[in-house]
Motif scaffolding. Structure first.
Motif, PDB file in Angstrom:
ATOM      1  N   LEU A 117       0.888   9.990   6.436  1.00  0.00           N
ATOM      2  CA  LEU A 117       1.066  11.635   6.395  1.00  0.00           C
ATOM      3  C   LEU A 117       2.566  12.018   5.982  1.00  0.00           C
ATOM      4  CD1 LEU A 117      -0.333  14.178   7.431  1.00  0.00           C
ATOM      5  CD2 LEU A 117       0.776  13.919   9.572  1.00  0.00           C
ATOM      6  N   ARG A 118       3.622  11.181   6.273  1.00  0.00           N
ATOM      7  CA  ARG A 118       4.987  11.757   5.888  1.00  0.00           C
ATOM      8  C   ARG A 118       4.817  11.407   4.281  1.00  0.00           C
ATOM      9  NH1 ARG A 118       8.093   7.407   8.058  1.00  0.00           N
ATOM     10  NH2 ARG A 118       7.545   8.566   9.995  1.00  0.00           N
ATOM     11  N   ILE A 119       4.190  10.303   3.676  1.00  0.00           N
ATOM     12  CA  ILE A 119       4.329  10.240   2.447  1.00  0.00           C
ATOM     13  C   ILE A 119       3.565  11.325   1.557  1.00  0.00           C
ATOM     14  CG2 ILE A 119       3.344   8.658   0.218  1.00  0.00           C
ATOM     15  CD1 ILE A 119       3.852   6.117   2.200  1.00  0.00           C
ATOM     16  N   ILE A 120       2.241  11.530   2.037  1.00  0.00           N
ATOM     17  CA  ILE A 120       1.553  12.491   1.247  1.00  0.00           C
ATOM     18  C   ILE A 120       2.111  13.975   1.422  1.00  0.00           C
ATOM     19  CG2 ILE A 120      -0.344  11.531   1.214  1.00  0.00           C
ATOM     20  CD1 ILE A 120      -1.791  13.224   3.475  1.00  0.00           C
ATOM     21  N   ASP A 155      -6.470  10.084  -4.794  1.00  0.00           N
ATOM     22  CA  ASP A 155      -7.479  10.241  -3.858  1.00  0.00           C
ATOM     23  C   ASP A 155      -8.245   8.832  -3.556  1.00  0.00           C
ATOM     24  OD1 ASP A 155      -7.171  12.802  -3.782  1.00  0.00           O
ATOM     25  OD2 ASP A 155      -8.992  13.475  -5.151  1.00  0.00           O
ATOM     26  N   ILE A 156      -8.467   8.087  -4.367  1.00  0.00           N
ATOM     27  CA  ILE A 156      -8.774   6.798  -4.029  1.00  0.00           C
ATOM     28  C   ILE A 156      -7.898   5.573  -3.277  1.00  0.00           C
ATOM     29  CG2 ILE A 156      -9.479   4.610  -4.938  1.00  0.00           C
ATOM     30  CD1 ILE A 156     -11.110   5.987  -7.177  1.00  0.00           C
ATOM     31  N   VAL A 157      -6.619   5.907  -3.615  1.00  0.00           N
ATOM     32  CA  VAL A 157      -5.750   5.311  -2.791  1.00  0.00           C
ATOM     33  C   VAL A 157      -5.485   5.770  -1.377  1.00  0.00           C
ATOM     34  CG1 VAL A 157      -2.955   4.358  -2.947  1.00  0.00           C
ATOM     35  CG2 VAL A 157      -4.482   4.496  -5.008  1.00  0.00           C
ATOM     36  N   CYS A 158      -5.825   6.931  -1.014  1.00  0.00           N
ATOM     37  CA  CYS A 158      -5.907   7.688   0.278  1.00  0.00           C
ATOM     38  C   CYS A 158      -6.921   6.868   0.919  1.00  0.00           C
ATOM     39  CB  CYS A 158      -5.646   8.976   0.198  1.00  0.00           C
ATOM     40  SG  CYS A 158      -4.371   9.912  -0.286  1.00  0.00           S
ATOM     41  N   LEU A 159      -8.000   6.842   0.152  1.00  0.00           N
ATOM     42  CA  LEU A 159      -9.172   6.065   0.936  1.00  0.00           C
ATOM     43  C   LEU A 159      -8.826   4.840   1.180  1.00  0.00           C
ATOM     44  CD1 LEU A 159     -12.071   7.376  -1.052  1.00  0.00           C
ATOM     45  CD2 LEU A 159     -11.606   8.223   1.030  1.00  0.00           C
ATOM     46  N   VAL A 160      -8.202   3.866   0.278  1.00  0.00           N
ATOM     47  CA  VAL A 160      -7.787   2.513   0.415  1.00  0.00           C
ATOM     48  C   VAL A 160      -6.926   2.423   1.762  1.00  0.00           C
ATOM     49  CG1 VAL A 160      -6.372   0.644  -0.365  1.00  0.00           C
ATOM     50  CG2 VAL A 160      -8.188   1.866  -2.029  1.00  0.00           C
ATOM     51  N   ILE A 214       0.782  -1.263   0.117  1.00  0.00           N
ATOM     52  CA  ILE A 214       0.056   0.099   0.141  1.00  0.00           C
ATOM     53  C   ILE A 214       0.917   1.259  -0.076  1.00  0.00           C
ATOM     54  CG2 ILE A 214      -0.473   0.587   2.454  1.00  0.00           C
ATOM     55  CD1 ILE A 214      -2.930   0.460  -0.323  1.00  0.00           C
ATOM     56  N   GLN A 215       2.118   1.207   0.660  1.00  0.00           N
ATOM     57  CA  GLN A 215       2.943   2.321   0.782  1.00  0.00           C
ATOM     58  C   GLN A 215       3.766   2.668  -0.583  1.00  0.00           C
ATOM     59  OE1 GLN A 215       6.021   2.737   3.605  1.00  0.00           O
ATOM     60  NE2 GLN A 215       5.054   0.943   4.728  1.00  0.00           N
ATOM     61  N   LYS A 216       3.791   1.525  -1.381  1.00  0.00           N
ATOM     62  CA  LYS A 216       4.368   1.546  -2.877  1.00  0.00           C
ATOM     63  C   LYS A 216       3.120   2.207  -3.788  1.00  0.00           C
ATOM     64  CE  LYS A 216       7.895  -2.018  -2.703  1.00  0.00           C
ATOM     65  NZ  LYS A 216       8.123  -3.429  -3.077  1.00  0.00           N
ATOM     66  N   LEU A 217       2.152   1.378  -3.409  1.00  0.00           N
ATOM     67  CA  LEU A 217       0.989   2.088  -4.292  1.00  0.00           C
ATOM     68  C   LEU A 217       0.620   3.577  -4.339  1.00  0.00           C
ATOM     69  CD1 LEU A 217      -1.437   1.451  -6.373  1.00  0.00           C
ATOM     70  CD2 LEU A 217      -2.578   0.724  -4.366  1.00  0.00           C
ATOM     71  N   LEU A 218       0.579   3.913  -2.912  1.00  0.00           N
ATOM     72  CA  LEU A 218       0.515   5.523  -2.784  1.00  0.00           C
ATOM     73  C   LEU A 218       1.521   6.185  -3.370  1.00  0.00           C
ATOM     74  CD1 LEU A 218      -1.520   7.478  -0.708  1.00  0.00           C
ATOM     75  CD2 LEU A 218       0.075   6.983   0.934  1.00  0.00           C
TER      76      LEU A 218
END
Length: 195
Positions: free
Chosen positions: A168-171, A151-156, A135-139
């Motif tokens: 939070l660090r990634i975004i 936005d969808i990946v943030c929901l996921v 999920i980190q890689k996908l984000l």
């Protein structure tokens, strides 16, 4: 419970009601169809225009009411490229965090309420990925690639085991890139092929 405590508890709902009323009014006027119409609408608020724009960016992450990029283009047209991107960044980060926390708290029911059936199907396909590293890689990838469904990946991410701190660090680190590239492409398209 005192009257003040009751008022404080009701205040967020009152704020949301006012904000949603403004969004419905904007939909009625058709201001979300073009960056110029959106810009003209937000400029009406004078000294409050920046706050209204940031709130619009927050809302559009949680409740997708705008075609992609229109609000970012409007922000750059209203406030200039640098300030437009900064205000977009502030609003979109708050929106992504809010969406993440709402999904984490309310689960799929919340997501189903805000996404179209097609988008919800995409969401459920992605939710199968509960591995934190995946999920980190996908984000990261969706934030690096313009026009990807971040936005969808943030929901996921809100449905997975990823920690809020990592999310939070990634975004915080990658959203400026995502917004900048996306916005400049949209401004270029708008200037050469107006909506």
């Amino acid at each position: 419970m005192t009257r003040l405590q009751k008022f404080i508890r009701v205040l967020p709902f009152l704020g949301l009601f006012i904000l949603f009323s403004l969004v419905l009014y904007g939909l009625h006027l058709g201001i979300f169809k073009s960056p110029v119409l959106l810009k003209n609408f937000i400029h009406q608020f004078g000294q409050w225009a920046i706050l209204v724009f940031i709130l619009l960016q927050i809302v559009q992450v949680v409740i997708p009411i705008l075609p992609g990029g229109i609000s970012s283009v409007a922000g750059m047209l209203m406030f200039g490229n640098i300030y437009g991107l900064i205000y977009s960044y502030i609003g979109l980060i708050i929106g992504e965090v809010l969406a993440f926390l709402l999904v984490r708290h309310y689960g799929k029911g919340f997501v189903k309420a805000i996404l179209s059936p097609k988008k919800y199907e995409e969401f459920t396909d992605l939710v199968g990925t509960n591995d934190e590293k995946k999920i980190q890689k996908l984000l990261i990838w969706t934030l690096l690639i313009p026009f990807a469904p971040d936005d969808i990946v943030c929901l996921v991410a809100g449905m997975t085991d990823i920690s809020f701190t990592k999310f939070l660090r990634i975004i915080l680190l990658l959203k400026p890139w995502s917004i900048g590239v996306y916005s400049y492409i949209m401004v270029y398209l708008f200037e050469h092929h107006p909506f």
